[in-house]
Write a protein that holds these residues in place. Structure first.
Motif, PDB file in Angstrom:
ATOM      1  N   TYR A   1     -16.086  15.342 -11.811  1.00  0.00           N
ATOM      2  CA  TYR A   1     -16.855  14.398 -12.619  1.00  0.00           C
ATOM      3  C   TYR A   1     -15.963  13.601 -13.563  1.00  0.00           C
TER       4      TYR A   1
ATOM      5  N   THR B   1     -16.439  20.127 -14.404  1.00  0.00           N
ATOM      6  CA  THR B   1     -17.756  19.574 -14.114  1.00  0.00           C
ATOM      7  C   THR B   1     -17.672  18.762 -12.827  1.00  0.00           C
ATOM      8  N   TYR B   2     -18.693  18.900 -11.966  1.00  0.00           N
ATOM      9  CA  TYR B   2     -18.665  18.264 -10.655  1.00  0.00           C
ATOM     10  C   TYR B   2     -19.933  17.443 -10.434  1.00  0.00           C
ATOM     11  N   GLU B   3     -19.761  16.361  -9.675  1.00  0.00           N
ATOM     12  CA  GLU B   3     -20.888  15.539  -9.251  1.00  0.00           C
ATOM     13  C   GLU B   3     -21.125  15.812  -7.769  1.00  0.00           C
TER      14      GLU B   3
ATOM     15  N   ILE C   1     -25.326  16.824 -11.402  1.00  0.00           N
ATOM     16  CA  ILE C   1     -24.124  17.137 -12.169  1.00  0.00           C
ATOM     17  C   ILE C   1     -24.135  18.635 -12.438  1.00  0.00           C
TER      18      ILE C   1
END
Length: 719
Positions: free
Chosen positions: A591, A620-622, A639
């Motif tokens: 992210y 954090t990842y999308e 998210i």
């Protein structure tokens, strides 16, 4: 000892300023001795020592400009002695290099021959060589052949029907340089002398030969005159480009037209066997007839999918075929082919089959068929009461299948149940709990469906009233259904389903101390699991609904979830109960940095997709799911993971909230008294920091107001 890069180091103190030679050993056997001596200083590089004993050379194409010569791979190079005998053979690599064995060739008078496939292309004679071990014979230039394009189709002054979504363009590629060559073929549409790319192919064969290649021209699918050309070139600068020139063909008839909007049944619920129907039009009627074939969708390939039936049309009309269906949700499509050869495919159509309402005994799982079961039915535009003796109510007798239907079920010595269905596709099974006086096979003259037990007379049952407290605005009690199920032998059994309604309550009789699963569903398809519930006593239970963090659009028919598991892995799932997703692409990106962590593409039909991705739990990842479902594009993003200031509570949310509140009070006490002015500001900032970290559940508006007021008082006091 040399390292993995072939580099070595001598001790400068031992070797420096000494006169040395260099010897190299492999497996304790000498393989090299330097012909020169060295007198190095510390830090000197002695250079590169070539210990190869092979006799090498290179094959390139014969171009007049040596700088533009291209290496020839896969060529066969022969070492021929003065008696005409082949004493060694080598194959060139991707750089055109070859190696002869020094034991066979060294100190022997040879000539060099080069073969492309079975054909000799080069002979060094009368130039001969007398190589020693490790010699490089030099570069040999070989004349290469031009590629050819043969038998292009379609071509000529005749009619060609458009097949499928366009016209197939074909040409045969030949090259005497195979396998040392790759031929690149480009197909072009020709318009007013301009070449417009259509498609391309690459041909590589293991021997001099030819191959038929093709591409589809999508635009060539209706009446008209079309011009095209093919161009081919290989990898060598010394060879010529092959061209077909401009080719012409004519399409003198149109393809049939399938009117998908008239397809029936499509996007509806039906009962029993059906007649598939769709309107087909064609400008070529009546001279050019059309055969319409109906297929059950599986792969979309008529060669693979099951043929349901066919119909033949001679004029604009409706094509029909019967289908003895078996299943809950079915898909179908049609292929229309004209006598002239035009073939067109329809979209994929789908419909649901209304099932039965089965009433079963919760103890045995068997149908309640030993007594009369009374069912009060409330459906749009109809309401009636009926009795069944076999435990099965045929839902297909209802006038409407696409709207909510309510069933109130009662049978002698069973607790009554209510079942509401948002869709009748596939039907439903409800399980009735026995009362304390239950007996099998009651006499006909005593069988009374209204003679149901009272929970107050049964210590093994409780009456639970569920009420809904929705804080999200997504679950209006008037439009929200409660489903109560129980797991029995690893299978979910429906006990009750009912809308809360304007009075906001659902009363359910449950077995004492049994555990049930609760789920709510809104009219727009939002679903929320409310967890497990143990029926320990008769009581009023408030179902509290907070933020809906895991949306499940059941009415849309699919579900997309992404979250971090307890072990820190990223868990992703896509569930499509109707199996209408194709294809599905999952992309996981960092992210903050934006780089791709994981990508997965599923081209085939998807019913259930699950994937676990190893990620860092402090990032954090999308997560993006892009799918084509039932012809429509769906793109969803979640998210997952902590934000920059999001810190996981080490002792649990409730515990950290309590500790944070006490900490604010302690800080306020410390900075009170003489420091109260600046202390109020510090307390507000400290509370804001705890809120940002997610530990103090205080509204931001309250913190902002507190900070503004404290700053104003502090400024007022200091001025």
């Amino acid at each position: 000892m040399t390292d993995e890069n072939g580099e070595f180091e001598f001790d400068g103190n031992a070797v420096g300023s000494e006169e040395i030679t260099v010897e190299i050993l492999i497996d304790q056997e000498p393989v090299y001795e330097s012909p020169e001596t060295f007198e190095p200083e510390p830090g000197d590089d002695l250079g590169v020592f070539d210990i190869s004993t092979a006799i090498t050379g290179q094959i390139v194409d014969e171009h007049e400009n040596e700088d533009e010569r291209v290496p020839v791979p896969n060529a066969t190079v022969l070492a021929v002695d003065d008696d005409g005998q082949i004493i060694d053979t080598a194959l060139t690599d991707e750089t055109g290099l070859f190696e002869f064995d020094e034991e066979d060739v060294a100190e022997t008078l040879i000539t060099v021959e080069v073969n492309i496939g079975p054909n000799k292309r080069f002979d060094s004679e009368p130039q001969a060589y007398y190589p020693e071990a490790g010699d490089h014979l030099g570069t040999f230039a070989v004349e290469m052949s031009d590629p050819e394009l043969l038998e292009p189709e379609p071509d000529g002054d005749y009619s060609v029907p458009a097949i499928g979504q366009g016209t197939e363009l074909e040409v045969t590629v030949a090259d005497d340089d195979f396998p040392t060559s790759e031929v690149f073929v480009e197909f072009y549409a020709v318009s007013n002398g301009d070449y417009i790319p259509i498609g391309n192919e690459t041909v590589h064969l293991d021997a001099p030969d030819s191959e038929r290649v093709s591409t589809t021209w999508p635009a060539a699918n209706e009446q008209g005159v079309y011009e095209w050309a093919a161009v081919a070139g290989d990898m060598y600068n010394s060879t010529a480009i092959a061209e077909t020139g401009t080719l012409t063909f004519e399409i003198d008839s149109d393809a049939p037209i399938i009117r998908g909007a008239t397809a029936s049944p499509d996007d509806e619920v039906v009962t029993g066997d059906v007649d598939l129907e769709v309107d087909v039009e064609h400008h070529g009627f009546p001279e050019d007839g059309v055969t319409v074939e109906f297929y059950e969708y599986d792969s979309g390939d008529p060669e693979v999918d099951e043929l349901i039936g066919s119909d033949t049309l001679e004029s604009n009309d409706t094509a029909r075929t019967p289908w003895a269906v078996d299943g809950e949700t079915l898909e179908w499509y049609v292929v229309a082919e004209s006598d002239a050869g035009h073939v067109v495919f329809s979209d994929i159509f789908s419909f649901g089959m209304a099932g039965d309402l089965e009433v079963r005994d919760a103890v045995t799982g068997e149908l309640v068929d030993d007594r009369s079961v009374e069912i009060d039915v409330t459906a749009p535009d109809e309401s009636f009461t009926t009795e069944v003796s076999d435990g099965i109510f045929d839902i297909s007798q209802l006038d409407s299948q696409d709207e909510t239907v309510r069933f109130e079920i009662s049978a002698m010595d069973y607790y009554p149940r209510t079942v509401e269905l948002r869709s009748t596709v596939g039907g439903e099974t409800v399980f009735l709990e026995r009362g304390p006086d239950w007996e099998a096979d009651p006499p006909d003259d005593e069988d009374d469906p209204d003679d149901t037990p009272d929970h107050e007379d049964d210590e093994d049952t409780v009456l639970v009233r569920f009420e809904l407290n929705d804080r999200t605005g997504d679950f209006d009690p008037d439009e929200t259904l409660l489903r109560v199920t129980e797991q029995v032998d690893n299978e979910s059994q429906l006990a009750h389903s009912e809308t809360f309604g304007s009075i906001n309550r659902v009363d359910v009789t449950l077995t004492r101390d049994d555990r049930y699963d609760l789920e709510i569903e809104s009219d727009d398809g939002g679903v929320r699991g409310m967890g497990g519930f143990t029926a320990s006593e008769s009581e009023v239970v408030e179902l509290d609904v907070g933020d809906l963090s895991w949306p499940v659009p059941r009415e849309e028919g699919y579900e997309f979830d992404a979250r971090l598991s307890e072990d820190g892995n990223l868990e992703i799932r896509w569930i499509d109960e109707d199996e209408l997703t194709r294809p599905l692409e999952i992309t996981v990106t960092d992210y903050e940095e934006g780089y791709t962590v994981h990508r997965d593409y599923e081209a085939s039909l998807i019913g259930h997709y699950a994937e676990t991705v190893n990620v860092s739990d402090d990032r954090t990842y999308e997560v993006t799911a892009e799918a084509t479902r039932d012809g429509e594009t769906v793109e969803l993003t979640q998210i997952v993971g902590p934000t920059d200031m999001d810190v996981e509570p080490p002792l649990g949310e409730k515990t950290m909230a309590a500790i944070s509140a006490v900490a604010v009070v302690v800080v306020a006490g410390i900075v009170g008294g003489a420091l109260s002015g600046i202390g109020a500001v510090l307390v507000a900032i400290f509370a804001g920091l705890l809120a940002v970290m997610g530990w103090l559940p205080v509204p931001w508006s309250a913190i902002v107001v507190a900070l503004v007021v404290s700053v104003m008082f502090y400024v007022g006091d200091t001025t």
